[in-house]
Each structure stands twice: as C-alpha cells, then as structure tokens.
Design a protein around this motif. Structure first.
Motif, short mmCIF file in Angstrom:
data_model
loop_
_atom_site.label_atom_id
_atom_site.label_comp_id
_atom_site.label_asym_id
_atom_site.label_seq_id
_atom_site.Cartn_x
_atom_site.Cartn_y
_atom_site.Cartn_z
N PRO A 1 0.80 -1.23 0.00
CA PRO A 1 0.00 0.00 0.00
C PRO A 1 0.83 1.28 0.00
O PRO A 1 0.26 2.36 0.09
N ASP A 2 2.17 1.19 -0.11
CA ASP A 2 3.01 2.37 0.10
C ASP A 2 2.64 3.57 -0.78
O ASP A 2 2.58 4.70 -0.31
N THR A 3 2.41 3.30 -2.07
CA THR A 3 2.13 4.40 -3.00
C THR A 3 0.89 5.17 -2.58
O THR A 3 0.89 6.40 -2.52
N ILE A 4 -0.15 4.42 -2.27
CA ILE A 4 -1.42 5.06 -1.92
C ILE A 4 -1.28 5.71 -0.54
O ILE A 4 -1.74 6.83 -0.33
N ASP A 5 -0.61 5.02 0.35
CA ASP A 5 -0.42 5.55 1.70
C ASP A 5 0.41 6.83 1.68
O ASP A 5 0.19 7.73 2.50
N LEU A 6 1.35 6.90 0.75
CA LEU A 6 2.18 8.10 0.68
C LEU A 6 1.33 9.32 0.32
O LEU A 6 1.51 10.40 0.88
N MET A 7 0.38 9.12 -0.60
CA MET A 7 -0.49 10.24 -0.97
C MET A 7 -1.43 10.59 0.19
O MET A 7 -1.67 11.77 0.46
N THR A 8 -1.93 9.58 0.89
CA THR A 8 -2.80 9.86 2.04
C THR A 8 -2.01 10.61 3.11
O THR A 8 -2.49 11.59 3.68
N ALA A 9 -0.79 10.15 3.36
CA ALA A 9 0.05 10.81 4.37
C ALA A 9 0.31 12.26 3.95
O ALA A 9 0.27 13.18 4.77
N ARG A 10 0.55 12.45 2.66
CA ARG A 10 0.83 13.80 2.15
C ARG A 10 -0.37 14.71 2.39
O ARG A 10 -0.24 15.85 2.82
N LYS A 11 -1.57 14.15 2.14
CA LYS A 11 -2.78 14.92 2.40
C LYS A 11 -2.91 15.27 3.88
O LYS A 11 -3.44 16.31 4.24
N ASN A 12 -2.41 14.35 4.71
CA ASN A 12 -2.50 14.57 6.15
C ASN A 12 -1.36 15.42 6.69
O ASN A 12 -1.18 15.54 7.89
N GLY A 13 -0.53 15.92 5.77
CA GLY A 13 0.51 16.85 6.21
C GLY A 13 1.91 16.29 6.29
O GLY A 13 2.82 16.98 6.76
N CYS A 14 2.10 15.06 5.86
CA CYS A 14 3.45 14.49 5.89
C CYS A 14 4.34 15.22 4.89
O CYS A 14 3.94 15.47 3.75
N LYS A 15 5.53 15.54 5.31
CA LYS A 15 6.46 16.21 4.40
C LYS A 15 7.27 15.18 3.62
O LYS A 15 7.76 14.20 4.19
N ILE A 16 7.39 15.40 2.33
CA ILE A 16 8.11 14.47 1.47
C ILE A 16 9.33 15.18 0.88
O ILE A 16 9.21 16.22 0.26
N VAL A 17 10.50 14.57 1.11
CA VAL A 17 11.74 15.09 0.53
C VAL A 17 12.29 14.02 -0.40
O VAL A 17 12.43 12.87 -0.01
N VAL A 18 12.56 14.39 -1.63
CA VAL A 18 13.05 13.42 -2.62
C VAL A 18 14.43 13.83 -3.13
O VAL A 18 14.66 14.99 -3.47
N LEU A 19 15.33 12.87 -3.15
CA LEU A 19 16.65 13.05 -3.76
C LEU A 19 16.70 12.14 -4.98
O LEU A 19 16.54 10.92 -4.84
N ASP A 20 16.88 12.71 -6.14
CA ASP A 20 16.91 11.89 -7.35
C ASP A 20 17.55 12.72 -8.46
O ASP A 20 17.20 13.89 -8.61
N PRO A 21 18.45 12.14 -9.23
CA PRO A 21 19.02 12.91 -10.34
C PRO A 21 18.00 13.22 -11.43
O PRO A 21 18.25 14.01 -12.32
N ARG A 22 16.84 12.62 -11.31
CA ARG A 22 15.81 12.77 -12.33
C ARG A 22 14.53 13.30 -11.68
O ARG A 22 14.21 12.93 -10.56
N TYR A 23 13.83 14.16 -12.40
CA TYR A 23 12.57 14.69 -11.90
C TYR A 23 11.49 13.66 -12.17
O TYR A 23 10.77 13.71 -13.17
N THR A 24 11.36 12.70 -11.26
CA THR A 24 10.34 11.67 -11.38
C THR A 24 9.01 12.27 -10.93
O THR A 24 8.96 13.38 -10.40
N LYS A 25 7.93 11.50 -11.10
CA LYS A 25 6.64 12.00 -10.61
C LYS A 25 6.65 12.10 -9.08
O LYS A 25 5.97 12.95 -8.51
N THR A 26 7.42 11.24 -8.44
CA THR A 26 7.56 11.35 -6.98
C THR A 26 8.25 12.66 -6.63
O THR A 26 7.82 13.37 -5.72
N ALA A 27 9.29 12.99 -7.39
CA ALA A 27 9.98 14.27 -7.17
C ALA A 27 9.00 15.42 -7.42
O ALA A 27 8.95 16.39 -6.66
#
Lengths: 734, 252, 111
Positions: free
Chosen positions: A222-248
């Motif tokens: 469930p990680d993908t869906i949970d990540l969006m739910t967490a984001r809606k609930n105010g979780c901060k997401i920091v992404v390190l990636d040489p590429r601008y992915t959709k997660t980034a």
C-alpha cells in the motif's frame, strides 16, 4: 430511480474499508462486493455473467481484483474493495491484465527450436514430446556433469515456489531469483542493522525522505497510496533523485543529487543528529549498539563536506536533519525497493538504516515495521533427497562475502558459468524471468547461454529469453490458474493471505508451471515428490487457519489480525549484539567497514553520461511494454537529456542518437528534459527486443539491457545498474 | 431536486498513473488511439532552461467529458442524438440517432468526443451508464489509486460529491468564449486550466458532403438551424469567461 | 583516499577468502546437514511432532555453539537417535544450524 446508485457507496465506505481495522471487515457490506458474491444473472441479463475474486499478477504486488466474466469471456477487472493491501485500487497495469490474457502475441503451444539459437525457427510439438525432451536433456546433464549442472531461475510468481521445490528434489542448489538484480542490498543492509527487513508505515509518518525510490511511479501497495494519504494529512516528502520523477514532482522538496553520493547525505544527517544530540538517549542506551562509535565516525562528515559530494546545500542538509529528527519517531528514511544501483549499495543502505535507527522509529507507528504473522503452514512434503555426488556449494558461492545463499547473485553466476568454474552449468530452467531485457549486459547473458546444452523457458509471450531458448513452453496468465496460498505483508494495512482460482480455463495449450514440473518429475523418477495437486498443497498451507477458506471465498482475502506495533517489546533483535547494530560486529569480524565509510562514485569520464534505470507506472520492468493497452502510453523509449547537454552535443529534441557503453549500443530519439541532471541520462527499460514475437515493440527504441555494464554490490552480490557511463553521438538524418 | 451527476476531483492527489484511462478503455471498449478520458499534466515547461533552479511541484489533472449544463455539443448535434439526459444530468449520445456527422466533436471545448472508427458514431463518456445500472461506480472512479475522482449527484446533499463541494472551494474549467457550466469540479485549485479550445465549426460538414451527399438533404436543414444555435452560443454568450485566475469559484 | 583504498583492498581480499569462512567454518557440509537433520530429527521436531518444533533460526549462533560444544544433545530425550549418527553427520547438522541461525547472515526462513 433518480439516483441509480447508493450515495453511501463509495468514498466514505471505501475509507472505512481501508481503515486497517479487521473489525470493519465483518461490519458493513458494499455494493461492488455484493456483486462479486451475487449469483449469476442479478442484472437481469442472461445468466452468463459472473463476478470472481482473483489477484493481479501484472507485477509482484498482488492486488485484489474482481473479474467480470460474461459468457466465459473476461470483460473487466475491477479492484476488490475488501483487499486492504491494495487499498481498493487497481492501477493501469492491473486493468491491462485483460490484454495479457487475450493478447494475440501469447504463446499457444510448446515449441522446439530448429536452426540456430535466436534464429527464430520453431517446430510445434506436443506436450508429451516437450516433457519427454526436457526430462531427458536435464537427466543427461545431471549424469554427465552433476545435478547442480542445471540452473533454475524462478521469477517472482506465486507458482515459483514449485520451481524451488523441483530444483531441490532434482538436486540443484543453483537457483537465482530476480532478487539479486533487485533488492538484495537493501535486505542485506536492514538485516545487518535491525536483524530483519522492514516494511515502512508510510501511512502514519510525518516526514519521509525518499532516495533511490520512486513510489508514485514504481507503484507499490500500500506504500504508494499511503504516501499520498500521508501527504494529504501533512506528511512532508523530501526526494533526492538525479531525475525529476513523478515522486519528485509531487514532493515538497526535490534535490537533484549527484548520482552515487547518497551515502554522503545520510552520513551528514547522522553527523547533525549525533553532534546536536537530536536522538533519544534513553532509547539509544537501551536499543542501539555502537552509538558512540557512530558519533565519533561521522564527526568528519559535516553537511559542508557533504555539499561538495552531493551538490545539495549544506544548509538544506542541516535543516532536513533537524526537521527529520523533530518529527521522529514518526519519520522515515524510506528503505526503497530496487537497490541494484552501485557497487557499494549495501553500505549506502546501511547509512540510511542507521539514520532510521537514530530516529528510533523501529516497530512504532509511522516508522519501520517488522513482518507480521500470517499463519501459513508448510505443507507436508516428502524429504528431498541428498545427492552425494553433487558439488558442495552453489556455483557463485563466495563470490560476494555476504551473499544470500538462497538467492545467489545472477551477475556472479553468469561470470562463473562463462568461465566454467568451479564446475560447469549446462542446463537452464527459466520461469517468468527475462534477464536478456531486465539485467545488465545482454551480450554476456547470451554468451552464458551459448555455454549451455539445453535451455527451457516457460513464459506467456515470446520474451527475448524465451526466444533464445531451446524449448519454449506456454504458460497461462494468473487469470487462468489455481495457485497456492501466499502470505502478503501490507505494512500497516494488513497481513493477509491470498490465493487464486481460475477465472476462466487456460487458453490455447497453455499449462501452469506446476503441471509442467509435475510432468517432468514423473519422467525423472521424482514422481513421489510431486504426488499432490495445487488444491491439496493449499489445504496443507491453510491447515492452521480454519477461517481462511471461507474468507477467501467470501472476501477474496483472509486477514490474520496479528500484532502490528510493539512486536519487538521484550524481544531481542536478530543480530550478534541482540540490539540494533549501528556498528555491525560481523562486518568488523570479516574486515568489512563496520560503519559505512564514504566512497565517492567512480569518476565520470569527459563527454560521458551516467545512465540510470527508472520505472513508469505503466510498465513492470520489461514485461508490459508490448501490452496493447499500455503500449499506447509509450510506443517507444527515448533518451532523457538535459537541454544544455544537448546543446553541447549539437542535438535538438527528437534527434536520433547512438548511445554506446562498454557493454553495447543502441539507437533512439532524444527527449530534451530539464528534469534530469546535465551529467545523467535515462531511458525506459524493455524496448528493442531481440524477439519479433513482441510485435508492438519490436524494432522500437533502444534496449537498456544491452547498454548497462555488469557491476555488482561488493557485499551482497546484487547487480549494480547505475555504474555505466555512455557516449552519445548524433545519427545522421534518416 | 433534479439529479445532476458530477465528478468532484482533487487533482492534487493524482499521480498520473493512467489507471483511469486504461480502466475506461477496457470498460467501454474504446479503440486503440482513442480515449474517453485523460490525465493532463502541468509538469514544468522543459523549454525553460533555468527551471531546475526554481522547482515548482508538478500537478496532474484527471478529466473527461464534463457533462456540461450548457453543452455546446448538444446544440451542435443536427439529429438530437447528443442530448442532456434529464434523469441524471449526464450528456449522452443515442447511437440510433447519431449519423456520425461529427459536428459535435469540434463543438466540445474539451476534446471529449471522437468518431468511433468502426461503429461510425460519435463516442464519449456517459459516466459508465451500464455500470451505474448495475449499481457500480464509473470504472475510472472505482479504479483510481488515490480516489482523486469522486462521483455522485451534487444535488443530493448526502452524496460524497455534494459534501466535498460543500466543504471546499472548487473551480470549473471553461474556455473564455463560453461558459458551458461543466459538471466536473476541481477542488481548491488545479492545473493546467488554459487548455480548453473555443468551440469550433465542424470540419465534418465538408466530410459529409463528399462522402454521402444524400444525407445532406436529410439533415441539412436541421444542421443549419443547429449551426445558428451554435453560433448564438459562441457569439452571444455573456457568461463570465474564466481564465487562469478568474475561474468561477463556488464557495460554500 | 587511503581509507578508500584500504576498504577496496579489504573487499577484494574478502571476496576471495573470508567468504568461504562463513559457511565452511564449522567444517561440516551445511547442505548435507540440512538433509540429515530433516531425515533424522524432523519427524519429532516438526509442527505437531513429539518434540518442540525446531529450525536453525530457533537459536543464535552462540547458542548453537554451546549446544554442540558441550555435547548437550547427549542429555536429550532423543539421545539414542543422536548416537546413530556419525561424527560427520553431527558436524554437518551443526554447520546447517550455525549457518542459518537466528542471527546468521542467512537465517532460515519460516513461512
């Protein structure tokens, strides 16, 4: 009927369902579910409509589905709302499972190679002939060389457990799974830190750092869906990636980190957290082994130092360290999944695991979770025989010093097979595994195949690996077969059991791999070891779960309401110190770095670009690019290139280029993307196959497996697929 | 109150996975090369070389036929095949009346219609009528991983869609030339919103003249009348046009 | 830089030598040990068997060392079974238990 459906249906009810509470399962019912259970004909149509529970097999997540079958034809796959692991959703690939079933490119009957390998000449044969040939050839290899002279590669599949069993009773230890090109370095690092490989409680976390992972595109339930739910609930997401992915793109902060320097970032986080005493001292005293050694060790790794390595501003690193520790223990450095990137991947992931240890998030809400009890039993099978004349070990034994014995290392195995040392491997049984597209250095895999006398591929379509084999056997899709029960870990959503029954009978002459193995065993005097049916095997697995069969029938899933948090209360960790090992004692004993020591990535040669691997939500590695429903999303791959790099090379968007590495070459069009570093290029996997049997993508784009050079992680033997530098030259206008 | 089916979308939760597109394609047997729905994207414009220095988050926007309350496609249809169904508020095509003239295709500012290559009628989203008849939600809604698409009768205060609308600010996407009063609402904000086109005159008139002149005789008068109405829609609409910053917003 | 070189050299050295150490340290054949264990012990030491269910992952490597160093098994109820085994067989079982112990690098998997 002003409103033709119940307004109570849908969102609120769905949320209730996905609320992780086992009680909710017993409570309300929901229209789509009722439909799945409903008897045929409730729609007033002819009584030829059925709704059947099943589980998706388009990737390895295993998401619950309801198949609608009309007149014996599967017409739609919908998510099973009672399947908490997948949070009542079905992705594009899941929806396209129907195309895999009815794809005209499917293999239809057994085929024996005529002519040279890869020439594409085949003879249709009967199943009896096919099984006779396979059994005879493998027995011949067993006699002439040894039983370990046959390699087995079961891919990630519910029936792969039978391939493992067959290899064991046949007598070969040479089994390589997909794992040594995927997540072994992550598993190694977490096992060697926490004594167990964790699941991330993404749903309840407040701060998450995502590095070397792309969960919004590489969908994981469930990680993908949970990540969006967490984001809606105010979780901060920091992404390190040489590429601008959709997660980034959907993160709060994105840093285009210099590839291969991730460890510097995490050592600097550890530096700030230890120097500023931002960890829980009581927790550290009680649970952590080596906090003082760590504090001393990371003193050298300041954010200012890390800025020079990673190109992430020191001030940002310091701030993130403070924010992260402030959110602890509901803060996570996401362990990720595929970690087959660099030669020091295990140590890189160790540095991430150590930061997790400092956050004190183990076994707590919003942190890292231990695997939960599912309760499946091992069915009673006869004891596998022991063959005294076999070599003592796997062929790749000792080629990496912390290799997992059951998974091995495909990279090292391949080298050893080509060298023929310490003993020869001459046969290969391949199931749902396609190294010619999915793994580094395609030419070398072909070289390995040329060392072999006999290769069998069991596949749904003519994959490249099937195309280069001697005997190709058609397998059904998951919609056509009965499978053993499988326990699934769904993070904080659930621990559950799933099992499949055929939605429709197998099409054409396809046979499940279980039947194939059973047929071979019967021809090799091994019949006694396969003297059971999948049904009986499943009964054996479920013997300790009296409610499971009913739940599987009625809900399409069975939940074992086991403990989620606090599993380790009063328990020791499975490490030498019985604590969370920041300082790894076994590494110290072996002479490996007991604390991760930063090692800069190999220097990038002038005019070369680092090639990175990445995922799209429509493709599972290299398996769904030819699926008509998904193929439309990306008919061919292109090379992502930064506009400034393009200018240097004299290229404009859409130009065709030749891409070359030490392993191979390819030709494709460039896409100018600002969302990639100037020193890095990317292309999607799975294109330009050798096999013309993949009609939609044959001759389209370039094959990344031909370009990636073969490196391996020193500790785990996991393949390292981000170590390749490529040269790019313009192709003349066509 | 009369039923008005609508979609209320929290596009900020869309991850652009394309599940809705494939689900729709399978459910409605949409042929290769055509779509009834989409996900638009406002990823940074890569032409801007210094974009990397000022990162803006990406935004993905699921969409499809907006089932407008003031549908320009209905006005464009010469035979009455395209109609607003009063029973549920959805805009539908009656296959038996559709002559495949295609006038409605450019008349839609959202590109939500296409001519079916083998059935030779115009096809579009009908909020999965056949699924609703069975008591199921539209395929795109059911399958969506993040449940970004919320569907329901916005005139029924108990529906999720109505409640979401009530509890949030929302915007509709319209072209400045005509307020079609779409029944697709985006919560709080969405992007991109400058993609609808001005409802156009159908190229298909030419097409039909060449292909089957006899039909012209039958539908010609009808079409003329309809075109006049379309012209009226375009030229005389005094509804407030919506641009990026001035989209009509509905507040509770 | 020096440190890096050292660690690389260590790793190279390790891949050649220490690797074998992990499995072969006990001298026994771990795979054969698995077979012998299953053949001789599992009937009782399985779920629902006469004795406690047993797998290598039930104990740590240190615990297995203790069991075998002190010949603890000689005081067990199944002493007679043990005496049927050769010294080589016992050593193989030891190797199997140790290689896949609770805290080993490849702990035995329980499903």
């Amino acid at each position: 009927m002003s409103s033709p459906f119940d307004p109570a249906l849908s969102r609120r009810n769905f949320l209730k369902w996905s609320g992780a509470s086992a009680a909710a399962i017993a409570a309300g019912s929901q229209t789509p579910v009722l439909h799945a259970q409903a008897k045929d004909g409730n729609t007033g149509q002819a009584p030829t409509v059925a709704h059947k529970y099943t589980v998706c097999g388009m990737c390895l997540n295993a998401c619950g589905m309801i198949a609608r079958v009309e007149n014996g034809v599967v017409t739609k796959l919908d998510p099973n709302p009672r399947f908490l692991k997948s949070r009542g959703m079905l992705c594009a690939r899941g929806n396209a499972g129907i195309q895999q079933l009815y794809d005209p490119d499917r293999l239809k009957y057994p085929m024996l190679r005529k002519g040279e390998r890869g020439e594409g000449k085949w003879e249709r044969i009967s199943w009896d002939q096919a099984l006779d040939i396979a059994a005879e050839k493998f027995m011949k290899i067993a006699k002439e060389y040894s039983r370990c002279g046959v390699l087995f590669t079961p891919g990630s599949d519910t029936q792969s457990t039978f391939v493992h069993w067959f290899a064991e009773v046949f007598g070969s230890y040479n089994i390589a799974t997909h794992e040594s090109s995927c997540l072994l370095s992550r598993n190694r690092a977490y096992l060697d830190t926490f004594g167990e490989v964790p699941f991330a409680d993404v749903l309840h976390t407040r701060y998450i750092i995502i590095v070397g992972a792309n969960p919004f595109e590489a969908i994981m339930t469930p990680d993908t869906i949970d990540l969006m739910t967490a984001r809606k609930n105010g979780c901060k997401i920091v992404v390190l990636d040489p590429r601008y992915t959709k997660t980034a793109g959907l993160a709060h902060e994105w840093f285009p980190i210099k590839p291969g320097t991730d460890m510097a970032f995490f050592l600097a986080l550890a530096h700030v957290i230890t120097q500023e005493k931002r960890y829980d001292q009581t927790y550290a005293d009680e649970k952590l082994y080596g906090i003082n050694e760590l504090t001393e060790h990371v003193r050298q790794y300041s954010p200012e130092w890390a800025e020079k390595e990673t190109e992430i501003p020191a001030e940002a690193i310091r701030r993130i360290a403070r924010e992260l520790s402030a959110a602890a223990p509901e803060a996570i450095v996401y362990p990720g999944r595929r970690t087959s990137d660099y030669v020091n991947s295990t140590q890189m992931r160790r540095s991430m695991a150590i930061v997790n240890a400092l956050l004190g998030n183990w076994d707590r809400p919003g942190g890292l979770l231990a695997a939960r009890q599912v309760g499946l039993a091992n069915p009673d099978l006869p004891e596998a025989p022991f063959y005294d004349d076999n070599p003592e070990n796997r062929l790749d034994h000792g080629m990496a010093n912390m290799m997992f014995d059951e998974e091995g290392s495909f990279k090292h195995l391949r080298d050893a097979i080509i060298a023929g040392k310490p003993y020869p491997i001459k046969g290969w049984f391949i199931y749902k595994y396609n190294p010619l597209q999915s793994l580094a250095n395609r030419k070398k895999t072909i070289e390995m195949m040329q060392k072999m006398d006999f290769i069998v591929s069991v596949d749904i379509t003519m994959s490249d690996t099937a195309y280069m084999s001697d005997l190709v056997l058609p397998a059904p899709s998951v919609l056509e077969r009965q499978d053993p029960a499988v326990g699934l870990q769904g993070s904080s959503a659930c621990a559950c059991v799933m099992a499949r029954d055929p939605v429709i009978p197998p099409l054409y002459e396809s046979r499940p791999v279980f039947d194939i193995l059973k047929g071979m065993a019967g021809r090799m005097e091994l019949a006694e070891f396969f003297d059971f049916t999948v049904e009986e095997y499943r009964k054996g697995q479920l013997k300790g779960l009296p409610d499971a069969e009913k739940a599987l029938r009625e809900d399409g899933v069975y939940y074992n309401p086991s403990k989620l948090y606090g599993v380790y209360d009063g328990k020791i960790y499975k490490t030498l110190s019985k604590k969370i090992e920041i300082y790894n004692q076994r590494y110290a004993q072996m002479g490996a770095d007991p604390l991760p020591v930063y090692q800069a990535p190999r220097e990038q040669p002038v005019n070369r670009y680092r090639l990175v691997v990445g995922r799209s939500a429509c493709f599972t590695h290299c398996t769904t690019q030819n699926n008509a429903l998904l193929h439309e999303m990306m008919p061919e791959n292109t090379l992502w290139l930064h506009p400034r790099s393009a200018r240097k090379l004299g290229l404009t968007d859409g130009d065709r280029v030749e891409v070359k590495s030490h392993a191979g070459r390819g030709e494709l069009a460039v896409s100018l993307k600002n969302g990639i570093r100037e020193d890095t290029v990317y292309m999607a996997s799975g294109y330009d196959p050798l096999s013309p049997g993949l009609t939609r993508i044959y001759g389209r784009g370039a094959c990344i497996a031909d370009l990636i050079e073969d490196y391996a992680d020193h500790l785990s033997g996991n393949m390292a697929m981000h170590e390749t530098f490529v040269q790019i030259t313009r192709k003349g206008a066509v | 109150m009369r039923t008005q089916l609508a979609m209320v979308i929290d596009s900020s939760t869309c991850i652009d996975c394309k599940a809705c597109m494939v689900a729709c394609k399978v459910e409605n047997q949409v042929p290769e090369g055509y779509w009834r729905n989409w996900v638009k994207s406002s990823e940074p414009r890569y032409a801007d070389v210094d974009w990397m220095d000022s990162v803006r988050p990406a935004h993905f926007q699921p969409g499809g036929c907006m089932h407008c309350s003031n549908p320009t496609c209905v006005s464009a249809c010469p035979t009455g095949a395209t109609y607003k169904d009063e029973s549920d508020g959805a805009v539908k095509v009656n296959d038996r009346l559709c002559i495949g003239c295609g006038y409605c295709i450019p008349a839609c500012p959202y590109g939500a219609r296409y001519r079916h290559p083998t059935r030779h009628v115009v096809d579009k989203c009908d909020f999965c009528q056949h699924r609703r008849d069975r008591g199921e939600l539209p395929a795109c809604v059911t399958t969506c991983p993040t449940k970004a698409r919320v569907f329901g009768d916005i005139n029924n205060p108990k529906s999720d869609a109505a409640q979401l609308l009530k509890q949030n600010r929302s915007i509709q996407i319209v072209h400045e030339s005509v307020n079609t009063q779409p029944n697709m609402y985006y919560l709080s904000a969405t992007a991109p919103i400058n993609w609808p086109v001005k409802p156009g005159k159908p190229d298909a008139m030419q097409f039909w003249k060449l292909i089957n002149p006899s039909i012209w005789g039958v539908v010609g008068l009808n079409a003329l009348g309809v075109l006049l109405m379309l012209g009226k829609q375009i030229l005389m609409s005094h509804d407030k046009p919506a641009a990026d910053n001035s989209s009509p917003e509905k507040e509770s | 830089m020096k440190r890096m070189l050292i660690s690389i050299m260590t790793l190279v050295f390790l891949t050649v030598s220490v690797a074998g150490l992990m499995g072969a340290e006990k001298g026994g054949n771990s795979r054969k040990g698995k077979y012998t264990f299953r053949k001789s012990c599992r009937e009782c030491h399985m779920e629902g068997g006469k004795a406690q269910e047993l797998s290598p992952a039930n104990k740590t490597q240190a615990q297995w060392d203790a069991v075998f160093a002190a010949d603890q098994y000689k005081s067990l109820a199944c002493k007679a079974e043990w005496e049927k085994l050769s010294a080589g067989d016992i050593n193989d079982i030891y190797a199997y238990m140790w290689d896949h112990a609770f805290d080993s690098p490849s702990p035995a998997k329980c499903k």
